[in-house]
Write an enzyme that holds these catalytic residues in place. Structure first.
Site, PDB file in Angstrom:
ATOM      1  N   GLY A   9       0.580  -0.992   0.099  1.00 14.53           N
ATOM      2  CA  GLY A   9       0.193  -0.187   0.239  1.00 14.53           C
ATOM      3  C   GLY A   9       0.645   1.031  -0.086  1.00 14.53           C
ATOM      4  N   TYR A 151     -14.427  -2.898  10.024  1.00 15.50           N
ATOM      5  CA  TYR A 151     -12.868  -2.524   9.466  1.00 15.50           C
ATOM      6  C   TYR A 151     -12.598  -2.286  11.266  1.00 15.50           C
ATOM      7  CZ  TYR A 151      -9.639   1.509   9.334  1.00 15.50           C
ATOM      8  OH  TYR A 151      -8.510   2.527   9.400  1.00 15.50           O
ATOM      9  N   SER A 152     -12.979  -2.141  12.352  1.00 15.79           N
ATOM     10  CA  SER A 152     -12.301  -1.991  13.499  1.00 15.79           C
ATOM     11  C   SER A 152     -11.857  -3.737  13.683  1.00 15.79           C
ATOM     12  CB  SER A 152     -13.513  -1.275  14.793  1.00 15.79           C
ATOM     13  OG  SER A 152     -13.932   0.285  14.243  1.00 15.79           O
TER      14      SER A 152
END
Length: 251
Positions: A9, A151-152
């Site tokens: 990334g 996401y968490s």
């Protein structure tokens, strides 16, 4: 041969900012991202600071990841540093989450897991190394305005992986740490905010941080660089809050 760093990334945001710091420090950098013009443009721009490579991999595709890892030792035999920086963020209420939403977040962790496994094998052959994962404040604290259950979960898993790998890889002279940012101005918000409006939109979060402003990619990259290099040689298994004071308390 120069030591090498893999940035998973590395085309934008915190990964890109860290890549630039590593290049300026004399380290050869490999940035990984989705295949395409954006990846190659990032490599060209980073090449102004040192020797930069680009590898196109779809992290949501396990065959793509496996193809990359199968040639990793041959293509990049001098790896000493790894940053897992790729991510996706689009708040959505728990009751509206779909299986596709869930899988999108957790596919990153699956890719990180197996890329890190192979990188660690290369590092062992090189006498050790350093790994940093980009976690998140959302893994530690729920924020009602930005519902982020899947996401968490993924980021909390990455925090946990950090600590387990620190224990398992310490005997091989490999350190593993993570950073846990709060709101940082990066293109990750483009999933639900027009990219040219991200800067303006996030200004509303300035007062959320006790330090009085949202973060910048460089703020986090400076800490990542410290954790990757020997300047932090007695630090492993840590989750560093790089969050403008949010975990200490909020205004």
């Amino acid at each position: 041969m120069a030591d090498q760093a893999l940035i998973v990334g590395g085309t934008t945001g915190m990964g890109r900012a860290t890549a630039e710091l590593l290049l300026k420090g004399g380290i050869e950098v490999i940035i990984m991202g989705r295949p395409g013009k954006k990846l190659e443009a990032a490599r060209e721009e980073l090449s102004a600071h040192g020797k930069a490579h680009a590898v196109g991999v779809d992290l949501s595709s396990l065959p793509d990841v496996q193809q990359f890892t199968s040639s990793l030792k041959t293509e990049f035999p001098d790896l000493k540093y790894l940053l897992n920086a790729a991510g996706y963020f689009s708040p959505k209420p728990f009751l509206e989450h779909t299986e596709e939403d869930y899988d999108r977040y957790h596919a990153f962790n699956k890719a990180f897991f197996f890329i890190t496994q192979e990188v660690a094998r290369v590092m062992i052959g090189n006498g050790g190394g350093s790994i940093v994962n980009i976690g998140s404040m959302w893994a530690k604290q729920a924020i009602k305005a930005t519902p982020s259950s899947a996401y968490s979960m993924a980021k909390a898993g990455l925090h946990s992986l950090t600590q387990h790998l620190a224990m398992e890889l310490a005997d091989h002279n490999i350190r593993v740490n993570a950073v846990s940012p709060a709101v940082v101005v990066t293109p990750i918000y483009a999933a639900f905010i027009e990219e040219d409006k991200i800067e303006e939109a996030l200004q509303g979060f300035n007062s959320f941080h006790p330090i009085g402003r949202v973060g910048r990619a460089q703020d986090v990259a400076n800490v990542i660089y410290f954790l990757l290099t020997d300047k932090s040689s007695w630090v492993t298994g840590s989750i560093w809050d790089v969050d403008g004071g949010v975990m200490a308390g909020r205004n």
